[in-house]
Enzyme design. Structure first.
Site, PDB file in Angstrom:
ATOM      1  N   GLU A  35       0.726  -1.362  -0.075  1.00  0.00           N
ATOM      2  CA  GLU A  35       0.108   0.078  -0.041  1.00  0.00           C
ATOM      3  C   GLU A  35       0.755   1.375  -0.057  1.00  0.00           C
ATOM      4  OE1 GLU A  35      -3.159   0.452  -0.513  1.00  0.00           O
ATOM      5  OE2 GLU A  35      -3.585  -1.780  -0.494  1.00  0.00           O
ATOM      6  N   SER A  56     -38.671 -25.314 -24.485  1.00  0.00           N
ATOM      7  CA  SER A  56     -39.845 -24.535 -25.362  1.00  0.00           C
ATOM      8  C   SER A  56     -40.147 -23.290 -24.691  1.00  0.00           C
ATOM      9  CB  SER A  56     -41.065 -25.659 -25.112  1.00  0.00           C
ATOM     10  OG  SER A  56     -40.643 -26.536 -26.161  1.00  0.00           O
TER      11      SER A  56
END
Length: 838
Positions: free
Chosen positions: A100, A378
């Site tokens: 960091e 379907s």
């Protein structure tokens, strides 16, 4: 004269020099003044908000349901445990600094070297990927600043960071940061996160665990070990490598740390308020908050927000109740059960009322309701074929239009009806009710695939280039589709043709920061109102008397469509996917079931009757107490009287063997007749004697169990609503081919509807949908002198699905294994008959 000119030039130079010097002095004073102004502004903001360094937030974020009632709150008044820096291991501190802010102890709050490097990298990459923020800046941003993403926010951040460095020591700043940093899953601070991820104090973390914690802040959701373990490990190992390169750990420590496994599941922590079963909706809401409203998960957990959602607890609770019952699902496989998901959205607005992301959904895990892609069978016919056709020309294409139902080839593509029985024509309404396969393929060929693709795009479905073929009429898709997409695509049928985008948040606000962001409805007309009503009337009939009977809800109006696809790992008795997509006047729902992945030990032998039943049970419970209402016909939409032309009845009588009882039985099925007919079924013995074995049947299938292998013949006689006899079917003998194949165990034979839908290369695709379910639950049977039986599909009463197994015995279960047919030849194209879509 020359002297005078020289004097003039010299004077001009002196004036320019004075101007330059004055400007330089002005710039210096401005920079100095700006610097001191920056310091003053930073000190003042810290002084005015110093309490924020002690308290993480003043109020929790509250999530509200559709009724304005609290669904959950993200409670983090302060850290559960505040950890002093002298109790944190040096390895942990070094891990955070390594990734960091490695120059943390050298800069004064703002690292100009790091900012310069970030700018250079952004220029090289042509993006704004690099951040350049120090740990002090991150603390300033997280504690003091609002959401506004502007240049002035960055200026304020730097100003506060410089002020923090003037007011506090480096160790104090680092301690505050490590106790405030967001580490995912609602955890703030290293001690809380260590307890959640590892079940122990941060004082005792290993090098690998310290690196994992340090890996998370860059993107807490992405690098969560429970959400994305592969990405989390890659990021953690990068932090470990940085620690090695910076001399923090040895090479041996690096190798050992990178070999250490990630945590598999979280440890219990106090304070969770989200009800069990709500997590899939909650996680989807978190994603939408950031994507649509710019409010991240971290910001929500920091508190002060009110989030208003479309969540309906009655719907979700009904889902949770029914999904807890094993009887609502097909039989488990050898090692795991059938997977399933369901989503319900508001029929008018598209607001998500509830969802089940899977039977064992893990927090932030794979969501089967939103992330899954499977072939819809379907259930795709109404949106891929019938809706675009009716919308194109309702006078030509409507419920009464006669569609071809002859066995035929479409540019080499040969779909089959489920029972391999055909008629010259059939009405669109009857094709929808019975889920025949030839009519929608024929109709799609008539209107053109481009018409279908354009309509699908309107309802939010964008298919791949490989889907430009007639197989989409039967839901044979290259990649597949999610329940969320299917539910959204059905909204036009109940909403006068208007499609509503599915969403879960209506508004987010933060009164303290003056932020209010409201959802802007995304609705558009996909269908003309009269076309939407025409499709709706057919879908309602499909539930009343067709394949969707199991979805009926007592006292309520329901419309919808089933869908199934055939197993790739098993034979024709197994289904890979089972769907039901339907709606009431209030809600649209989509349900899917199937093994993931499927293999020979995990085959689903039941179909869409179970998905239809799930829809019925969930919506029936969820709508208790809600007055029943009817579907509203759009203004100007004509109510067509759906007339059926009586067609010749074609009967099939196939002998097979019930392997559980070793009894012979004849599976009888027929097509034809007229809408509203009932049927009398006769058995005819060798001496010509007729025996009535079933009367007044509404179904079009029956199983006759035989006591002896006699060569009977059969006949069906239709009766209209007045009880008058119609034209009987031809008398047909028993066909024993299927029994012979079963005895011989022909590996290439499909028990019912064999070779249904062949491509030019002989591989199949496009098998049939189930016939109307027998009885209320779709699993009933008729009796023959007290000895009735089910059809051969174990325990289902259902026969083959929409998309057939392309290669019997194939074991790979991915949807794109289906062999699709070549695209149709459209107007203006000179396409060779054997062209393939790849």
């Amino acid at each position: 004269m020359a002297a005078k000119a020289k004097k003039k030039v010299k004077k001009k130079k002196n004036n320019l020099l004075m101007i330059a010097v004055s400007f330089a002095i002005f710039l210096i004073l401005s920079v100095i003044g700006g610097y001191f102004a920056l310091l003053y502004a930073g000190d003042r903001m810290i002084e005015e908000n110093v309490q924020k360094l002690q308290d993480l937030k003043a109020e929790p974020t509250v999530i509200y349901d559709k009724n304005g009632v609290e669904m959950t709150s993200l409670i983090r008044q302060k850290n559960r445990v505040y950890k002093p820096i002298n109790e944190m291991p040096k390895t942990l501190i070094d891990a955070f600094l390594a990734v960091e802010d490695k120059r943390f102890y050298e800069h004064k709050g703002v690292d100009m070297v790091r900012i310069g490097g970030a700018i250079v990298n952004d220029i090289k990459k042509g993006s704004l990927a690099e951040g350049g923020s120090t740990i002090t800046q991150q603390l300033a941003r997280n504690v003091f600043l609002t959401l506004d993403q502007t240049f002035w926010r960055k200026t304020k951040e730097m100003s506060i960071a410089i002020g923090l460095e003037r007011k506090y020591s480096k160790d104090q700043i680092l301690e505050m940061y490590l106790n405030r940093v967001y580490l995912g899953e609602g955890e703030f601070g290293v001690e809380d996160a260590a307890q959640y991820y590892f079940g122990k104090s941060v004082s005792n973390v290993t090098v690998a665990e310290a690196a994992m914690l340090a890996a998370i802040p860059k993107a807490p959701t992405t690098y969560s070990p429970f959400n994305n373990p592969e990405k989390a490990k890659l990021r953690r190992d990068t932090v470990i490598r940085l620690m090695y390169e910076q001399g923090i750990i040895t090479n041996e420590q690096k190798d050992a740390a990178q070999a250490e496994a990630l945590p598999k599941e979280p440890h219990e922590v106090a304070g969770a308020s989200l009800k069990k079963g709500y997590r899939a909706f909650f996680d989807n809401m978190l994603k939408e908050s950031e994507a649509e409203f710019g409010v991240t998960e971290e910001e929500l957990y920091r508190g002060g927000w009110n989030v208003y959602t479309s969540f309906d607890p009655k719907v979700q609770d009904a889902m949770i109740e029914e999904y807890a019952k094993a009887k609502n699902f097909p039989k488990d496989g050898a090692k795991r059960g059938v997977e399933s998901s369901m989503i319900v959205i508001d029929a008018k607005t598209g607001g998500i009322a509830g969802m089940i992301g899977g039977r064992n959904y893990a927090p932030k895990g794979f969501n089967y309701a939103t992330d899954m892609k499977r072939q819809p069978g379907s259930s795709f016919k109404p949106i891929a074929v019938f809706a675009p056709a009716v919308n194109k020309d309702i006078n030509k294409w409507n419920a009464n239009s006669q569609l071809s139902n002859k066995r035929q080839s479409f540019n080499g593509y040969e779909p089959r009806n489920y029972n391999n029985r055909y008629t010259e024509t059939v009405s669109m309404s009857r094709a929808m009710i019975d889920s025949a396969n030839i009519p929608p393929v024929w109709l799609l060929n008539e209107i053109g695939v481009s018409e279908s693709l354009a309509y699908l795009k309107k309802v939010g479905i964008e298919l791949t280039p490989n889907d430009r073929n007639l197989a989409i009429a039967l839901g044979g898709l290259n990649e597949g589709i999610s329940p969320l997409e299917m539910a959204q695509a059905y909204t036009p049928f109940v909403n006068a043709g208007v499609v509503s985008e599915a969403h879960s948040i209506s508004k987010v606000e933060n009164k303290d920061e003056g932020v209010v962001r409201e959802y802007q409805p995304k609705q558009s007309e996909a269908l003309k109102p009269e076309a939407a009503w025409e499709i709706h009337t057919m879908l309602e009939k499909a539930v009343q008397e067709g394949t969707g009977k199991a979805a009926r809800i007592s006292g309520r109006h329901v419309a919808g469509k089933t869908g199934t696809t055939q197993s790739i790992a098993g034979d024709s008795k197994a289904n890979k996917d089972a769907w039901f997509v339907g709606y009431t006047p209030e809600y649209v729902g989509a349900v899917w079931m199937g093994f993931d992945p499927e293999d020979k030990q995990h085959l689903m032998h039941q179909g869409s009757s179970m998905t239809a039943q799930m829809f019925s049970k969930v919506l029936g419970t969820a709508l208790k107490g809600v007055p029943s209402s009817d579907f509203v016909r759009p203004e100007g939409a004509v109510q067509h009287k759906q007339e059926e032309v009586e067609s010749e009845i074609q009967l099939a009588a196939d002998m097979t063997l019930d392997t559980s009882t070793n009894k012979l039985m004849v599976v009888l099925s027929w097509i034809g007749g007229a809408n509203g007919d009932t049927y009398d079924l006769y058995r005819i013995s060798e001496n010509g004697e007729r025996q009535l074995i079933s009367a007044g049947m509404k179904e079009t299938s029956y199983v006759d169990v035989l006591d002896s292998p006699k060569q009977y013949q059969y006949q069906v006689v239709p009766r209209n609503a007045q009880g008058e006899e119609g034209t009987p079917s031809k008398t047909v003998p028993i066909d024993s081919k299927k029994l012979e194949n079963l005895i011989n165990q022909d590996p290439g034979h499909n028990e019912e509807g064999s070779n249904q839908g062949q491509n030019p290369d002989g591989t199949g695709n496009g098998n049939g949908e189930i016939p109307p379910d027998q009885g209320t639950g779709g699993t009933g049977s008729h009796t023959n002198n007290g000895s009735g039986s089910q059809p051969p599909n174990p325990g289902t009463g259902e026969v083959p699905p929409d998309i057939a197994n392309p290669v019997p015995g194939q074991t790979n279960g991915s949807s794109n294994e289906i062999q699709l047919p070549p695209p149709p030849q459209e107007e203006g194209q000179n396409q060779s008959p054997d062209a393939s879509n790849g």
